[in-house]
Design a protein around this motif. Structure first.
Motif, PDB file in Angstrom:
ATOM      1  N   VAL A  99      35.812  74.522  85.234  1.00 43.39           N
ATOM      2  CA  VAL A  99      37.203  74.858  85.541  1.00 43.39           C
ATOM      3  C   VAL A  99      37.907  75.258  84.253  1.00 43.39           C
ATOM      4  CG1 VAL A  99      39.401  74.031  86.426  1.00 43.39           C
ATOM      5  CG2 VAL A  99      37.278  73.279  87.502  1.00 43.39           C
ATOM      6  N   SER A 100      38.562  76.413  84.272  1.00 44.69           N
ATOM      7  CA  SER A 100      39.343  76.866  83.124  1.00 44.69           C
ATOM      8  C   SER A 100      40.745  76.266  83.219  1.00 44.69           C
ATOM      9  CB  SER A 100      39.424  78.394  83.117  1.00 44.69           C
ATOM     10  OG  SER A 100      38.137  78.960  83.028  1.00 44.69           O
ATOM     11  N   LEU A 101      41.091  75.432  82.250  1.00 39.75           N
ATOM     12  CA  LEU A 101      42.409  74.792  82.229  1.00 39.75           C
ATOM     13  C   LEU A 101      42.806  74.580  80.771  1.00 39.75           C
ATOM     14  CD1 LEU A 101      44.644  73.438  84.073  1.00 39.75           C
ATOM     15  CD2 LEU A 101      43.510  71.272  83.511  1.00 39.75           C
ATOM     16  N   ASP A 102      43.752  75.361  80.285  1.00 32.49           N
ATOM     17  CA  ASP A 102      44.075  75.358  78.853  1.00 32.49           C
ATOM     18  C   ASP A 102      45.188  74.398  78.470  1.00 32.49           C
ATOM     19  OD1 ASP A 102      42.138  77.299  78.380  1.00 32.49           O
ATOM     20  OD2 ASP A 102      43.538  78.946  78.731  1.00 32.49           O
ATOM     21  N   ALA A 138      45.881  73.022  90.654  1.00 30.84           N
ATOM     22  CA  ALA A 138      44.654  73.084  89.863  1.00 30.84           C
ATOM     23  C   ALA A 138      44.170  71.688  89.484  1.00 30.84           C
ATOM     24  CB  ALA A 138      44.883  73.924  88.607  1.00 30.84           C
ATOM     25  N   TYR A 139      45.094  70.851  89.034  1.00 26.51           N
ATOM     26  CA  TYR A 139      44.732  69.502  88.589  1.00 26.51           C
ATOM     27  C   TYR A 139      44.217  68.660  89.758  1.00 26.51           C
ATOM     28  CZ  TYR A 139      44.987  65.219  85.843  1.00 26.51           C
ATOM     29  OH  TYR A 139      44.668  64.077  85.165  1.00 26.51           O
ATOM     30  N   ASP A 140      44.892  68.765  90.901  1.00 21.39           N
ATOM     31  CA  ASP A 140      44.451  68.020  92.086  1.00 21.39           C
ATOM     32  C   ASP A 140      43.065  68.471  92.531  1.00 21.39           C
ATOM     33  OD1 ASP A 140      46.801  66.588  92.112  1.00 21.39           O
ATOM     34  OD2 ASP A 140      47.707  67.695  93.778  1.00 21.39           O
ATOM     35  N   LYS A 145      33.072  70.448  84.456  1.00 15.57           N
ATOM     36  CA  LYS A 145      33.396  70.723  83.062  1.00 15.57           C
ATOM     37  C   LYS A 145      34.727  71.461  83.030  1.00 15.57           C
ATOM     38  CE  LYS A 145      28.545  71.173  81.656  1.00 15.57           C
ATOM     39  NZ  LYS A 145      27.505  72.075  81.094  1.00 15.57           N
ATOM     40  N   VAL A 146      35.600  71.055  82.135  1.00 18.59           N
ATOM     41  CA  VAL A 146      36.896  71.715  81.986  1.00 18.59           C
ATOM     42  C   VAL A 146      36.892  72.506  80.684  1.00 18.59           C
ATOM     43  CG1 VAL A 146      39.376  71.382  81.682  1.00 18.59           C
ATOM     44  CG2 VAL A 146      38.134  69.991  83.345  1.00 18.59           C
ATOM     45  N   ASN A 147      37.069  73.818  80.783  1.00 20.56           N
ATOM     46  CA  ASN A 147      37.075  74.705  79.622  1.00 20.56           C
ATOM     47  C   ASN A 147      38.487  74.855  79.085  1.00 20.56           C
ATOM     48  OD1 ASN A 147      34.335  75.148  79.996  1.00 20.56           O
ATOM     49  ND2 ASN A 147      34.634  77.020  81.168  1.00 20.56           N
ATOM     50  N   VAL A 148      38.684  74.508  77.824  1.00 22.73           N
ATOM     51  CA  VAL A 148      40.004  74.555  77.191  1.00 22.73           C
ATOM     52  C   VAL A 148      39.939  75.481  75.984  1.00 22.73           C
ATOM     53  CG1 VAL A 148      41.891  73.191  76.215  1.00 22.73           C
ATOM     54  CG2 VAL A 148      40.288  72.123  77.839  1.00 22.73           C
ATOM     55  N   VAL A 149      40.540  76.655  76.083  1.00 21.46           N
ATOM     56  CA  VAL A 149      40.626  77.557  74.935  1.00 21.46           C
ATOM     57  C   VAL A 149      41.785  77.095  74.058  1.00 21.46           C
ATOM     58  CG1 VAL A 149      40.995  79.926  74.151  1.00 21.46           C
ATOM     59  CG2 VAL A 149      39.685  79.494  76.250  1.00 21.46           C
ATOM     60  N   LEU A 150      41.475  76.740  72.817  1.00 21.36           N
ATOM     61  CA  LEU A 150      42.503  76.212  71.914  1.00 21.36           C
ATOM     62  C   LEU A 150      43.144  77.328  71.102  1.00 21.36           C
ATOM     63  CD1 LEU A 150      40.731  72.973  70.620  1.00 21.36           C
ATOM     64  CD2 LEU A 150      42.621  73.123  72.260  1.00 21.36           C
ATOM     65  N   ILE A 151      44.456  77.289  71.026  1.00 19.17           N
ATOM     66  CA  ILE A 151      45.227  78.255  70.245  1.00 19.17           C
ATOM     67  C   ILE A 151      46.233  77.482  69.394  1.00 19.17           C
ATOM     68  CG2 ILE A 151      46.801  80.232  70.318  1.00 19.17           C
ATOM     69  CD1 ILE A 151      45.607  80.981  73.003  1.00 19.17           C
ATOM     70  N   LYS A 152      46.228  77.767  68.109  1.00 22.11           N
ATOM     71  CA  LYS A 152      47.095  77.055  67.178  1.00 22.11           C
ATOM     72  C   LYS A 152      48.558  77.226  67.559  1.00 22.11           C
ATOM     73  CE  LYS A 152      45.368  76.217  63.362  1.00 22.11           C
ATOM     74  NZ  LYS A 152      44.681  76.291  62.048  1.00 22.11           N
ATOM     75  N   ASP A 153      49.302  76.140  67.433  1.00 30.28           N
ATOM     76  CA  ASP A 153      50.735  76.090  67.744  1.00 30.28           C
ATOM     77  C   ASP A 153      51.027  76.308  69.220  1.00 30.28           C
ATOM     78  OD1 ASP A 153      51.382  75.662  65.038  1.00 30.28           O
ATOM     79  OD2 ASP A 153      51.385  77.821  64.646  1.00 30.28           O
ATOM     80  N   PHE A 154      49.995  76.155  70.050  1.00 22.51           N
ATOM     81  CA  PHE A 154      50.228  76.217  71.491  1.00 22.51           C
ATOM     82  C   PHE A 154      49.687  74.983  72.200  1.00 22.51           C
ATOM     83  CE2 PHE A 154      48.961  77.409  75.843  1.00 22.51           C
ATOM     84  CZ  PHE A 154      50.218  77.701  76.342  1.00 22.51           C
TER      85      PHE A 154
END
Length: 287
Positions: free
Chosen positions: A74-77, A96-98, A111-120
């Motif tokens: 699951v894509s959840l940033d 999405a969370y439910d 698996k939860v995919n979290v793309v990390l972005i600085k200052d976000f």
């Protein structure tokens, strides 16, 4: 590709040694023929998996079980509803969370995919890891990668080293346990001592895993990408529709796979828009 073209071309790949197929996107559940595609692919001798934004997951739980999907990414940033709305332009964080919790409740490996972005969202790293305390979930932190339209620059990158520093600073290095990585891994996996779930880091930019990569991607319009970073694509669908063999094109594409990130083997090359700017945006890659 039509429903049958997806199934027929996938069959050719399986006959040539592919043993795992992931349906991804964009959002694969938006296809009206998704269940039909899933049914066709389930007849192949292959592991079926899925990547989704989870918004529509509750409609397809029965199909997932019927056709043998056990692993769902699951894509959840973000875990902040307002940030979610900013990213998706929709107020659907709770849905999405439910649905993530629904998948876990039904016994799927999530698996939860979290793309990390600085200052976000790098300030949410610990919040995401806390989800693994009482749940068998796997959180995967992904370094921000350059694609068309995502305004990538190096200053937005949260590296593997920075992720580890934040986690070790919070939990203590002795409590972050390194796990054995699977063959041909993308994520380097860890867990917090006594926590039920795990977390991983996909360091495509700062510490790539290209030497063990065996992945290729067939886009929704029948183009083969031998690397997610690559501008180059091989048109399989046209040849397939002409009733000509596509295996030679597949072999050529695989043999052209570069050792590191489609030839962008330094951060300087990665920052050059002439090299990465012609790559599709993730939302249009599909596959």
């Amino acid at each position: 590709m039509s429903t049958q073209e997806v199934i027929d071309i996938a069959t050719i790949f399986v006959k040539n040694g592919v043993n795992k197929i992931r349906l991804t996107g964009g959002e694969p559940l938006l296809r009206k023929d998704f269940s039909e595609i899933l049914k066709g692919l389930s007849k192949l001798n292959v592991q079926l998996t899925l990547t989704t934004n989870a918004i529509l997951v509750d409609r397809f739980i029965t199909d997932f079980k019927t056709y043998g999907i056990k692993d769902v990414n699951v894509s959840l940033d973000t875990l902040v509803a307002e940030k979610f709305r900013q990213i998706s332009k929709r107020d659907q964080f709770k849905k999405a969370y439910d649905n993530i919790n629904l998948l876990i409740a039904h016994g799927f490996n999530v698996k939860v995919n979290v793309v990390l972005i600085k200052d976000f969202n790098e300030d949410e790293i610990i919040d995401f890891i806390e989800l693994t305390k009482d749940s068998p979930i796997n959180i995967r932190f992904i370094e921000f990668m350059p694609f068309d339209g995502n305004r990538w620059d190096r200053s937005k990158l949260v590296t593997q080293a920075e992720i580890e520093t934040r986690i070790n600073g919070h939990y203590g290095m002795e409590n972050s346990l390194s796990l054995t990585n699977e063959q041909n891994f993308t994520a380097r996996n860890f867990k917090i001592n006594s926590y039920q779930g795990t977390y991983g880091i996909i360091s495509s930019v700062s510490n790539p895993f290209c030497d063990s990569c065996n992945r290729i991607r067939l886009t929704a319009n029948g183009k083969l990408k031998n690397c997610l970073f690559s501008n180059g694509e091989t048109d399989l669908l046209t040849r397939f529709r002409e009733n000509l063999p596509i295996e030679p094109l597949i072999q050529q594409a695989v043999h052209k796979k570069k050792a590191v990130r489609a030839g962008m083997d330094t951060l300087e090359k990665l920052e050059d828009p002439a090299l990465h700017g012609r790559n599709r945006s993730m939302i249009t890659i599909g596959g």
